[in-house]
Design a protein around this motif. Structure first.
Motif: not given
Length: 216
Positions: A170-186
């Motif tokens: 869900v959160m990979n690419g989700y916009i927060v403060g006009n910035r798309p988050l990049r989320v992956a397993f550590s």
């Protein structure tokens, strides 16, 4: 809601897409109405919290990969009820692992950690934890800083693999403060041993089918 009774087809995830960034006004009926204009859908679901309030994302299930790809091409990055939405294939835990196989080490310990990049510099550790807690119990959330200033990335750790997988999708690419988050397993904190991978995947797929495909 299901329009298809073939159990073998229902258990396949080949035509499953996830829609992120939905308006909280979008319900199952509105989602179905929008996405059935392109191809017939087998099921759809807007994910809600324990109070029945939409979380801002949902799933659509098509019978074929071609149908899913057509809808992604047409609607990814479009406006829906005034909200910019992201439409993409839903990825299972195995698919996430395959994408990172070349750069990650074999899992060693039970630590369901996510690496979050491209965050707004104003986002605090507390706000990061609050943002990701919508998907399950967050055991830690840390924004990496240097001289008390955010470096724009951090880590979120879950107590459950299921929650971590959903949060990543869900959160990979989700916009927060006009910035798309990049989320992956550590990559730096490997988190599963070989035996746990098999058992958790079984539990994960059972949860996925029960929660998103058979519930109304």
């Amino acid at each position: 809601m299901w329009a298809e009774t073939d159990s073998a087809l229902r258990k396949s995830v080949i035509g499953n897409i996830i829609i992120k960034g939905l308006s909280r006004d979008i319900n199952d009926l509105a989602l179905s109405s929008t996405f059935s204009r392109f191809r017939e859908i087998l099921s759809n679901r807007v994910v809600c919290d324990s109070n029945g309030e939409p979380k801002g994302y949902g799933f659509i299930y098509y019978a074929t990969l071609e149908a899913a790809e057509l809808v992604i091409e047409k609607l990814d990055g479009s406006l829906l009820n005034g909200y910019l939405v992201s439409v993409c294939h839903f990825k299972t835990y195995k698919e996430h692992q395959a994408e990172q196989k070349s750069s990650s080490k074999p899992p060693q310990k039970k630590d369901f950690s996510l690496y979050v990049q491209n965050m707004p510099y104003s986002l605090s550790s507390e706000e990061l934890g609050s943002l990701f807690s919508a998907f399950g119990e967050v055991t830690s959330a840390t924004v990496i800083t240097k001289k008390r200033r955010s470096m724009g990335y951090g880590f979120v750790t879950y107590s459950s693999l299921d929650d971590a997988v959903i949060a990543t999708s869900v959160m990979n690419g989700y916009i927060v403060g006009n910035r798309p988050l990049r989320v992956a397993f550590s990559h730096s904190n490997t988190f599963l041993n070989g035996m746990l991978i098999s058992s958790v995947n079984i539990a994960y797929f059972n949860m996925l089918i029960k929660t998103f495909y058979f519930s109304n």
